[in-house]
Design an enzyme around this catalytic site. Structure first.
Site, PDB file in Angstrom:
ATOM      1  N   THR A   1       0.875  -1.184   0.000  1.00  0.00           N
ATOM      2  CA  THR A   1       0.000   0.000   0.000  1.00  0.00           C
ATOM      3  C   THR A   1       0.902   1.220   0.000  1.00  0.00           C
ATOM      4  OG1 THR A   1      -1.657  -1.152   1.311  1.00  0.00           O
ATOM      5  CG2 THR A   1      -1.808   1.243   1.246  1.00  0.00           C
TER       6      THR A   1
ATOM      7  N   LYS B   1      -7.702   1.591  -2.763  1.00  0.00           N
ATOM      8  CA  LYS B   1      -7.296   1.173  -1.408  1.00  0.00           C
ATOM      9  C   LYS B   1      -7.389   2.335  -0.410  1.00  0.00           C
ATOM     10  CE  LYS B   1      -5.004  -1.020   1.870  1.00  0.00           C
ATOM     11  NZ  LYS B   1      -5.501  -2.155   2.615  1.00  0.00           N
TER      12      LYS B   1
HETATM   13  P1  NAD Z   1       5.908  -5.937   7.291  1.00  0.00           P
HETATM   14  O1  NAD Z   1       6.667  -4.798   7.855  1.00  0.00           O
HETATM   15  O2  NAD Z   1       5.510  -7.080   8.164  1.00  0.00           O
HETATM   16  O3  NAD Z   1       6.710  -6.560   6.043  1.00  0.00           O
HETATM   17  C1  NAD Z   1       7.489  -5.835   5.141  1.00  0.00           C
HETATM   18  C2  NAD Z   1       8.708  -6.681   4.808  1.00  0.00           C
HETATM   19  O4  NAD Z   1       9.470  -6.022   3.789  1.00  0.00           O
HETATM   20  C3  NAD Z   1       9.632  -6.877   6.013  1.00  0.00           C
HETATM   21  O5  NAD Z   1       9.834  -8.271   6.237  1.00  0.00           O
HETATM   22  C4  NAD Z   1      10.920  -6.167   5.594  1.00  0.00           C
HETATM   23  O6  NAD Z   1      12.091  -6.790   6.083  1.00  0.00           O
HETATM   24  C5  NAD Z   1      10.836  -6.273   4.083  1.00  0.00           C
HETATM   25  N1  NAD Z   1      11.659  -5.296   3.371  1.00  0.00           N
HETATM   26  C6  NAD Z   1      11.757  -3.958   3.585  1.00  0.00           C
HETATM   27  N2  NAD Z   1      12.635  -3.413   2.693  1.00  0.00           N
HETATM   28  C7  NAD Z   1      13.087  -4.446   1.919  1.00  0.00           C
HETATM   29  C8  NAD Z   1      14.012  -4.526   0.834  1.00  0.00           C
HETATM   30  N3  NAD Z   1      14.648  -3.444   0.387  1.00  0.00           N
HETATM   31  N4  NAD Z   1      14.237  -5.727   0.267  1.00  0.00           N
HETATM   32  C9  NAD Z   1      13.611  -6.842   0.725  1.00  0.00           C
HETATM   33  N5  NAD Z   1      12.718  -6.824   1.757  1.00  0.00           N
HETATM   34  C10 NAD Z   1      12.467  -5.635   2.338  1.00  0.00           C
HETATM   35  O7  NAD Z   1       4.614  -5.291   6.596  1.00  0.00           O
HETATM   36  P2  NAD Z   1       3.254  -6.043   6.181  1.00  0.00           P
HETATM   37  O8  NAD Z   1       2.301  -5.998   7.327  1.00  0.00           O
HETATM   38  O9  NAD Z   1       3.595  -7.349   5.535  1.00  0.00           O
HETATM   39  O10 NAD Z   1       2.690  -5.020   5.090  1.00  0.00           O
HETATM   40  C11 NAD Z   1       3.233  -4.947   3.784  1.00  0.00           C
HETATM   41  C12 NAD Z   1       2.384  -3.985   2.967  1.00  0.00           C
HETATM   42  O11 NAD Z   1       1.029  -4.458   2.943  1.00  0.00           O
HETATM   43  C13 NAD Z   1       2.333  -2.572   3.560  1.00  0.00           C
HETATM   44  O12 NAD Z   1       2.381  -1.648   2.502  1.00  0.00           O
HETATM   45  C14 NAD Z   1       1.010  -2.527   4.303  1.00  0.00           C
HETATM   46  O13 NAD Z   1       0.472  -1.219   4.390  1.00  0.00           O
HETATM   47  C15 NAD Z   1       0.159  -3.421   3.415  1.00  0.00           C
HETATM   48  N6  NAD Z   1      -0.984  -4.071   4.103  1.00  0.00           N
HETATM   49  C16 NAD Z   1      -0.804  -4.662   5.328  1.00  0.00           C
HETATM   50  C17 NAD Z   1      -1.885  -5.273   5.953  1.00  0.00           C
HETATM   51  C18 NAD Z   1      -1.732  -5.934   7.304  1.00  0.00           C
HETATM   52  O14 NAD Z   1      -2.763  -6.273   7.930  1.00  0.00           O
HETATM   53  N7  NAD Z   1      -0.509  -6.197   7.789  1.00  0.00           N
HETATM   54  C19 NAD Z   1      -3.146  -5.273   5.333  1.00  0.00           C
HETATM   55  C20 NAD Z   1      -3.291  -4.702   4.073  1.00  0.00           C
HETATM   56  C21 NAD Z   1      -2.181  -4.091   3.470  1.00  0.00           C
END
Ligand code: NAD
Length: 297
Positions: A96, A171
């Site tokens: 997002t 979204k």
């Molecule tokens: P998270 O922080 O758990 O996961 C993000 C991952 O990306 C981490 O494991 C991090 O180490 C990795 N990362 C960051 N930079 C990186 C790079 N340069 N190379 C490789 N890996 C890298 O976040 P999440 O909860 O999984 O959310 C991810 C996306 O989904 C966000 O944009 C969030 O807004 C969206 N989202 C989350 C939810 C939810 O309920 N968690 C729901 C809908 C949407």
């Protein structure tokens, strides 16, 4: 079987990648956190030391990263995905992020003759695990048709929203509405209780009357009426107030850029900022009822 590079194996990305592995696809994962890679390997996925080498053998790249800044850094520049992708590779970003960054990255991809989709999701971690996410997808029809097979595995509902960036538009507008409706629902339950009407009775009436909405019937902010709602589990997320605030801030950036008034969106942002300032942003976003009732300061 499709060869997929999956970048960002966090709370959402890991279960999404696992679902692709389970469906028989050849998934190679990347993350900065070693433990997340180990989890993917345990489920039958692969990891690689060198992302750019793996890209040469991939057919699709999926990214699930925290914000627009991370997405730009992973896709753009000399070491980025776009410069190092072979022709024909399909790029799908499910993070997002702000609409502007999504459109900027997609434009650079298109200039390099690569198709790209923005495909943010709703449904949270449980939806990611169950493969029932809703994908809101921006990008051209041909790319959408190509990406849909994989998105269908990770999601229960895959909707083409039109041009590049429109997935992100859907979204952030949806989540701005969700925040407003959750705050409204919380205010109504709190006032009803203060006036001597118990929550279950108010629910029975309002959920079949004109006040009915998803925040009430699927995610009720008071314990009791909807047994699966986070209110029954000490407001453990679910969808955290921190993530809601992130999306509200994206909606407010977008309102500013387009010179669009969103007074309730702006006020909702302030309310969730209070949750953050108080240190309550790890609560589910329905925990906002505790702020409204005065239980949290
Ligand atoms: P998270 O922080 O758990 O996961 C993000 C991952 O990306 C981490 O494991 C991090 O180490 C990795 N990362 C960051 N930079 C990186 C790079 N340069 N190379 C490789 N890996 C890298 O976040 P999440 O909860 O999984 O959310 C991810 C996306 O989904 C966000 O944009 C969030 O807004 C969206 N989202 C989350 C939810 C939810 O309920 N968690 C729901 C809908 C949407």
């Amino acid at each position: 079987m499709t060869k997929v590079s999956f970048i960002g194996l966090g709370n959402m990305g890991l279960p999404m990648a696992k679902n692709l592995v389970r469906a028989g696809h050849d998934v190679t994962g990347f993350d900065l956190v070693e433990g997340q890679l180990t989890e993917l390997v345990k489920s039958g996925g692969k990891v690689s030391e060198n992302l750019n080498d793996t890209l040469k053998n991939s057919e699709v790249v999926i990214t699930m990263l925290p914000s627009g800044k991370h997405v730009k850094s992973v896709y753009l520049g000399e070491e980025g995905i776009i410069k190092n992708s072979p022709a024909g590779l399909l790029l799908i970003d499910s993070s997002t992020i702000d609409v502007e960054s999504a459109r900027e990255v997609e434009e650079v991809a298109n200039k390099s003759n690569l198709k790209m989709l923005d495909a943010p999701v709703s449904g949270g971690v449980t939806g990611a695990e169950a493969g029932t996410l809703t994908f809101m997808v921006g990008g051209d029809e041909e790319a959408f048709e190509k990406g849909k097979e994989l998105l269908d595995i990770m999601g229960g509902n895959v909707i083409h929203a039109g041009q590049a960036g429109n997935g992100q538009v859907a979204k952030i507008c949806n989540n701005m509405l969700l925040a407003i409706s959750m705050i409204g629902t919380s205010e109504a339950f709190n006032l009803a209780e203060r006036l001597g009407l118990d929550s279950q009775t108010f629910y029975d009436i309002s959920s079949t009357a004109s006040g009915q909405c998803w925040s009430m019937t699927s995610y009720c902010p008071v314990p009791g009426p909807v047994p699966t709602s986070p209110a029954n589990n000490n407001y453990k997320p679910g969808f955290s107030s921190a993530l809601m605030l992130k999306d509200l801030r994206l909606s407010q950036e977008a309102s500013k850029i387009t010179n669009t008034e969103t007074p309730l969106g702006a006020h909702s942002t302030e309310v969730y900022e209070k949750m953050e300032k108080g240190g309550y942003d790890n609560l589910d976003f329905s925990g906002v009822i505790k702020l409204i009732s005065g239980e949290l300061k």
